[in-house]
Design an enzyme around this catalytic site. Structure first.
Site, PDB file in Angstrom:
ATOM      1  N   PRO A  89      98.373  77.123  56.616  1.00 28.10           N
ATOM      2  CA  PRO A  89      98.671  75.721  56.281  1.00 28.10           C
ATOM      3  C   PRO A  89      98.868  75.523  54.773  1.00 28.10           C
ATOM      4  O   PRO A  89      99.423  74.515  54.358  1.00 28.10           O
ATOM      5  CB  PRO A  89      97.426  74.964  56.762  1.00 28.10           C
ATOM      6  N   GLU A 116      88.581  81.186  59.364  1.00 30.11           N
ATOM      7  CA  GLU A 116      88.971  80.318  58.246  1.00 30.11           C
ATOM      8  C   GLU A 116      90.090  80.939  57.416  1.00 30.11           C
ATOM      9  O   GLU A 116      90.469  80.399  56.374  1.00 30.11           O
ATOM     10  CB  GLU A 116      87.763  80.028  57.344  1.00 30.11           C
ATOM     11  N   ARG A 154     116.842  84.857  66.529  1.00 25.48           N
ATOM     12  CA  ARG A 154     118.051  84.283  67.128  1.00 25.48           C
ATOM     13  C   ARG A 154     119.242  84.305  66.168  1.00 25.48           C
ATOM     14  O   ARG A 154     120.380  84.123  66.595  1.00 25.48           O
ATOM     15  CB  ARG A 154     117.788  82.856  67.628  1.00 25.48           C
ATOM     16  N   ASP A 169     123.952  74.384  64.953  1.00 22.91           N
ATOM     17  CA  ASP A 169     122.565  73.922  65.043  1.00 22.91           C
ATOM     18  C   ASP A 169     122.284  72.796  64.060  1.00 22.91           C
ATOM     19  O   ASP A 169     122.887  72.729  63.003  1.00 22.91           O
ATOM     20  CB  ASP A 169     121.594  75.055  64.694  1.00 22.91           C
TER      21      ASP A 169
HETATM   22  C1  4G4 Z   1      95.259  80.895  57.391  1.00 20.18           C
HETATM   23  C2  4G4 Z   1      94.207  80.123  56.981  1.00 20.18           C
HETATM   24  C3  4G4 Z   1      99.478  78.578  60.036  1.00 20.18           C
HETATM   25  C4  4G4 Z   1      95.685  80.876  58.704  1.00 20.18           C
HETATM   26  C5  4G4 Z   1      93.565  79.321  57.891  1.00 20.18           C
HETATM   27  C6  4G4 Z   1      98.283  79.157  60.457  1.00 20.18           C
HETATM   28  C7  4G4 Z   1      98.664  76.454  60.709  1.00 20.18           C
HETATM   29  C8  4G4 Z   1      99.663  77.219  60.166  1.00 20.18           C
HETATM   30  C9  4G4 Z   1      95.047  80.071  59.637  1.00 20.18           C
HETATM   31  C10 4G4 Z   1      93.986  79.270  59.217  1.00 20.18           C
HETATM   32  C11 4G4 Z   1      97.306  78.317  60.979  1.00 20.18           C
HETATM   33  C12 4G4 Z   1     100.943  76.581  59.714  1.00 20.18           C
HETATM   34  C13 4G4 Z   1      92.558  78.930  61.183  1.00 20.18           C
HETATM   35  C14 4G4 Z   1      93.216  77.032  59.771  1.00 20.18           C
HETATM   36  C15 4G4 Z   1      95.543  80.051  61.052  1.00 20.18           C
HETATM   37  N1  4G4 Z   1      97.525  77.000  61.114  1.00 20.18           N
HETATM   38  N2  4G4 Z   1     100.971  75.268  59.570  1.00 20.18           N
HETATM   39  N3  4G4 Z   1      96.074  78.775  61.401  1.00 20.18           N
HETATM   40  N4  4G4 Z   1      93.326  78.413  60.098  1.00 20.18           N
HETATM   41  O1  4G4 Z   1     101.914  77.280  59.476  1.00 20.18           O
END
Ligand code: 4G4
Length: 258
Positions: A89, A116, A154, A169
């Site tokens: 994220p 995490e 794709r 697209d």
């Molecule tokens: C890295 C850090 C990607 C990966 C924390 C991965 C959303 C996305 C993760 C986490 C993800 C995105 C467990 C919060 C794995 N969540 N938006 N989760 N978490 O690309």
């Protein structure tokens, strides 16, 4: 191209990549997806891949060593450099432009976090790029990796047939796609726009571009402000806007000059 995925859930990633257009691209050997399980690169009896976070608090962190060893195995097996991406994220947002650039690489590695996330030192040393598929949190990086594999897979030459061609697209030219219709021409839910039945290819292309411009203006004005419209597109969008909101009938929430 080849995509190597480091994941605690290799079966899930393989299954995601086995269906539809992307599965066919693999069968046609346009795309190769391989998985690497960090658990296979542990040396303790419990095959430990995580530990609690220094500083305290809840949640576990993925350990450096199994991930470092899995990435080393990927790089050792590769004749060329591997562009390693971490799905998180905190990453830079994935766009169709970035997808198109990735699709040209011979090799990418995808690191999937659980818990995490991954120890920051591994990321600093081994990851080329941190990418997010959108502003929401998933329980693991696997679904995000599957999104990257699909979007990039794709676009491999020969993966799509003519009818599916990537040029039409949404986003390929910075606009949303136009509406699509199939039989029947008349239905209780409505009729197909007449121009699409006219056989006038120029008029159809003009209508489609106008719809793309209009929808982008309505639904994703952020995309339009990034893109300078040429004179004819500007005129088509103005036409759409006039038809959409006849003079003196501006709807609530819509400003007069925008
Ligand atoms: C890295 C850090 C990607 C990966 C924390 C991965 C959303 C996305 C993760 C986490 C993800 C995105 C467990 C919060 C794995 N969540 N938006 N989760 N978490 O690309």
């Amino acid at each position: 191209m080849r995509i190597d995925v480091v994941t605690l859930f290799p079966d899930f990633v393989r299954q995601c990549a086995a269906v539809g257009v992307v599965g066919r691209a693999q069968q046609r050997e346009l795309l190769q997806v391989e998985t690497w399980n960090p658990r296979d690169y542990t040396s303790d009896r419990h095959r430990t891949v995580d530990a609690s976070s220094y500083g305290g608090g809840p949640g576990m962190v993925m350990l450096i060593e199994p991930l470092r060893a899995a990435l080393a195995a990927i790089r050792d097996a590769a004749p060329e450099p591997v562009h390693v991406m971490y799905l998180s994220p905190q990453g830079a947002r994935l766009t169709q432009g970035r997808v198109a650039a990735l699709a040209k690489l011979p090799r990418i590695g995808l690191l999937c976090g659980r818990y995490e996330g991954v120890d920051e030192r591994l990321l600093a040393r081994e990851v080329d790029e941190e990418v997010s598929i959108g502003d929401y949190v998933l329980s693991g990086g696997e679904l995000a990796a599957a999104v990257v594999i699909d979007a990039v897979g794709r676009l491999q030459r020969g993966a799509l047939n003519d009818a599916q061609s990537a040029e039409q697209d949404s986003f390929s030219d910075g606009l949303l796609d136009c509406p699509h219709y199939a039989k029947p021409v008349h239905d209780a839910l409505g009729s197909v726009p007449e121009v699409l039945l006219s056989g006038d290819h120029a008029a159809i292309a003009r209508w489609r571009l106008k719809q793309s411009l209009g929808r982008t203006w309505l639904r994703r004005p952020d995309l339009l402000s990034k893109r300078a419209l040429d004179t004819s597109s500007r005129a088509l969008l103005d036409e759409f806007r006039r038809e959409h909101a006849p003079p003196g009938q501006a709807r609530p929430n819509e400003t007069v000059d925008d």
